[in-house]
Design a protein around this motif. Structure first.
Motif, PDB file in Angstrom:
ATOM      1  N   LEU A  28       1.487 -19.022  41.221  1.00  0.00           N
ATOM      2  CA  LEU A  28       0.126 -18.703  41.620  1.00  0.00           C
ATOM      3  C   LEU A  28      -0.061 -17.197  41.634  1.00  0.00           C
ATOM      4  CD1 LEU A  28      -0.290 -21.153  44.649  1.00  0.00           C
ATOM      5  CD2 LEU A  28      -0.940 -21.555  42.272  1.00  0.00           C
ATOM      6  N   SER A  29      -1.280 -16.752  41.259  1.00  0.00           N
ATOM      7  CA  SER A  29      -1.596 -15.325  41.273  1.00  0.00           C
ATOM      8  C   SER A  29      -2.886 -15.084  42.032  1.00  0.00           C
ATOM      9  CB  SER A  29      -1.733 -14.786  39.848  1.00  0.00           C
ATOM     10  OG  SER A  29      -2.841 -15.382  39.200  1.00  0.00           O
ATOM     11  N   CYS A  30      -2.941 -13.963  42.730  1.00  0.00           N
ATOM     12  CA  CYS A  30      -4.105 -13.595  43.531  1.00  0.00           C
ATOM     13  C   CYS A  30      -4.397 -12.112  43.293  1.00  0.00           C
ATOM     14  CB  CYS A  30      -3.834 -13.865  45.004  1.00  0.00           C
ATOM     15  SG  CYS A  30      -5.189 -13.421  46.106  1.00  0.00           S
ATOM     16  N   PRO A  81      -6.257  -2.846  49.587  1.00  0.00           N
ATOM     17  CA  PRO A  81      -6.159  -3.972  50.527  1.00  0.00           C
ATOM     18  C   PRO A  81      -4.726  -4.529  50.582  1.00  0.00           C
ATOM     19  CG  PRO A  81      -7.155  -4.702  48.501  1.00  0.00           C
ATOM     20  CD  PRO A  81      -7.004  -3.215  48.366  1.00  0.00           C
ATOM     21  N   THR A  82      -4.454  -5.202  51.658  1.00  0.00           N
ATOM     22  CA  THR A  82      -3.171  -5.879  51.818  1.00  0.00           C
ATOM     23  C   THR A  82      -3.355  -7.359  51.499  1.00  0.00           C
ATOM     24  OG1 THR A  82      -2.508  -4.347  53.558  1.00  0.00           O
ATOM     25  CG2 THR A  82      -1.296  -6.419  53.404  1.00  0.00           C
ATOM     26  N   VAL A  83      -2.509  -7.904  50.623  1.00  0.00           N
ATOM     27  CA  VAL A  83      -2.614  -9.303  50.194  1.00  0.00           C
ATOM     28  C   VAL A  83      -1.469 -10.100  50.823  1.00  0.00           C
ATOM     29  CG1 VAL A  83      -2.635 -10.884  48.238  1.00  0.00           C
ATOM     30  CG2 VAL A  83      -3.760  -8.654  48.063  1.00  0.00           C
ATOM     31  N   SER A  84      -1.793 -11.254  51.400  1.00  0.00           N
ATOM     32  CA  SER A  84      -0.779 -12.129  52.030  1.00  0.00           C
ATOM     33  C   SER A  84      -1.062 -13.571  51.652  1.00  0.00           C
ATOM     34  CB  SER A  84      -0.780 -11.957  53.551  1.00  0.00           C
ATOM     35  OG  SER A  84      -2.046 -12.289  54.093  1.00  0.00           O
ATOM     36  N   GLN A  95       1.633  -5.666  43.474  1.00  0.00           N
ATOM     37  CA  GLN A  95       1.501  -4.324  42.900  1.00  0.00           C
ATOM     38  C   GLN A  95       0.025  -4.001  42.630  1.00  0.00           C
ATOM     39  OE1 GLN A  95       3.558  -4.071  39.168  1.00  0.00           O
ATOM     40  NE2 GLN A  95       2.712  -6.004  38.413  1.00  0.00           N
ATOM     41  N   LEU A  96      -0.262  -2.705  42.553  1.00  0.00           N
ATOM     42  CA  LEU A  96      -1.612  -2.226  42.257  1.00  0.00           C
ATOM     43  C   LEU A  96      -1.729  -1.985  40.751  1.00  0.00           C
ATOM     44  CD1 LEU A  96      -4.356  -1.230  43.452  1.00  0.00           C
ATOM     45  CD2 LEU A  96      -3.339   1.064  43.536  1.00  0.00           C
ATOM     46  N   GLN A 126      -9.542  -0.859  39.731  1.00  0.00           N
ATOM     47  CA  GLN A 126      -8.192  -1.215  40.180  1.00  0.00           C
ATOM     48  C   GLN A 126      -8.235  -2.390  41.149  1.00  0.00           C
ATOM     49  OE1 GLN A 126      -6.190   2.276  41.705  1.00  0.00           O
ATOM     50  NE2 GLN A 126      -5.941   3.177  39.668  1.00  0.00           N
ATOM     51  N   SER A 127      -7.155  -3.149  41.095  1.00  0.00           N
ATOM     52  CA  SER A 127      -7.020  -4.320  41.959  1.00  0.00           C
ATOM     53  C   SER A 127      -5.566  -4.475  42.363  1.00  0.00           C
ATOM     54  CB  SER A 127      -7.504  -5.593  41.257  1.00  0.00           C
ATOM     55  OG  SER A 127      -8.864  -5.532  40.968  1.00  0.00           O
TER      56      SER A 127
END
Length: 351
Positions: A63-65, A76-79, A92-93, A101-102
């Motif tokens: 899975l990718s987010c 942002p912080t992704v969890s 990673q950014l 950028q994401s």
């Protein structure tokens, strides 16, 4: 701020009061303007399954987010949530083709039947210059295909029922797809199936009690349930009473046989006079009889070691005081004696 949402134009200014120009699209529609929209919260992250759902058990799920980073200095912080503990996560950014950028996060793990119908969430938290951060998330439900698991039987009303009661046996399990599930019922000591279907209902008799089990099956495999015992209410207590009674009766019979054997053994042993008793009795047993005859022992059952010796005694000249008894016309009196010698070393002794 939110009130900054508006359309923005480009203006060119030279020295004051020399030249000033504003690119107003209302005058020339070919000229572009900039539209800025300020929202209360950021857009939810984009969550993509990299595999086609549903997935087979024990296959790898990827899975990718991705969450936009309008301020790369404060991304942002992704969890992730509801993922297995063994899952592997990389974050990673990255820059997109449109130069924005994401933050990209990838998670991989092996699918288990316990992950079926789990809501896996990706959450992006944006830092702000306020007391609270802004949080957004996106969710996907994971579907896993697997063979029956945790197969078991439930008896209604209970496993111990009265004769004449309706009993319902239900075969339960976990499996996917659940619509393709079928069930087969068996009774112990019977090779052929007794019923089909998730439930079976019957009136309880002593003939249909016993051990039951079911087999759940779908296109991915099958599983058998543990055996469950259906009994008549109160039979367990009766068995205990019968068992105790039988045990007590067996104990009484064994005791009677034991005492009978000991009594028979005791009566069959010969009567032997001990040496101490023989000494106390002066080792002699004398009996006087009338009539002249040879002393004969009446006891024929004697031990071989107890020897009897006989002798004939003439009392015709027995002296009593100063008198001598002679044979006369008076009735002679003859006395006999029976002597038992109990000593083993007196075999040669004569009386």
């Amino acid at each position: 701020m939110k009130n900054h949402s508006d359309r923005y134009y480009f203006r060119l200014e030279m020295e004051p009061d020399v030249f000033r120009a504003t690119f107003n699209p209302d005058i020339d529609a070919s000229r572009e303007t900039v539209r800025i929209t300020v929202i209360d919260s950021p857009q939810p992250p984009e969550l993509k399954p990299n595999v086609k759902l549903p997935v087979m058990e024990n296959t790898t799920v990827d899975l990718s987010c991705s969450a936009k980073a309008p301020c790369p200095e404060q991304p942002p912080t992704v969890s992730w949530s509801n993922i297995p503990k063994s899952a592997h996560i990389t974050t990673q950014l990255q820059e997109k083709p449109d130069k924005t950028q994401s933050v990209f996060s990838h998670v991989t793990f092996k699918a288990s039947y316990m992950d079926h119908r789990k809501n896996i969430s990706c959450t992006a938290t944006y830092p702000r210059k306020t007391s609270e951060d802004s949080t957004v998330e996106n969710t996907v439900m994971l579907r896993v295909l697997f063979s029956p698991k945790e197969t078991h039987i439930i008896i209604d009303p209970s496993a111990s029922v009265s004769v004449g009661t309706n009993a319902t046996l239900t075969c339960k399990c976990k499996g996917s797809p659940s619509k393709d599930m079928n069930y087969t019922w068996f009774k112990r000591e019977q090779e052929m199936p007794i019923a089909w279907g998730k439930n079976i209902t019957f009136v309880v008799t002593r003939n249909n009690t016993g051990s039951y089990f079911c087999i759940a099956r779908n296109k991915h495999g099958q599983q058998s349930s543990p055996k469950i015992q259906l009994t008549i209410e109160g039979d367990g207590f009766s068995h205990v009473i019968y068992g105790c009674t039988g045990g007590l009766l067996a104990f009484v019979m064994l005791s009677a046989v034991f005492f009978y054997f000991m009594r028979t053994k005791t009566s069959s042993q010969p009567h032997v006079i001990g040496s101490d008793q023989a000494t106390d009795r002066n080792s002699d047993m004398v009996a006087i009889y009338a009539n002249r005859s040879i002393a004969i022992s009446k006891k024929s059952e004697k031990k071989e070691t107890d020897d009897l010796h006989y002798g004939e005694i003439d009392f015709s000249k027995l002296q009593m005081g100063n008198m001598t008894r002679e044979n006369s016309n008076n009735d002679p009196q003859t006395e006999y004696a029976e002597i038992q010698v109990t000593g083993r070393n007196n075999k040669n002794q004569k009386c």
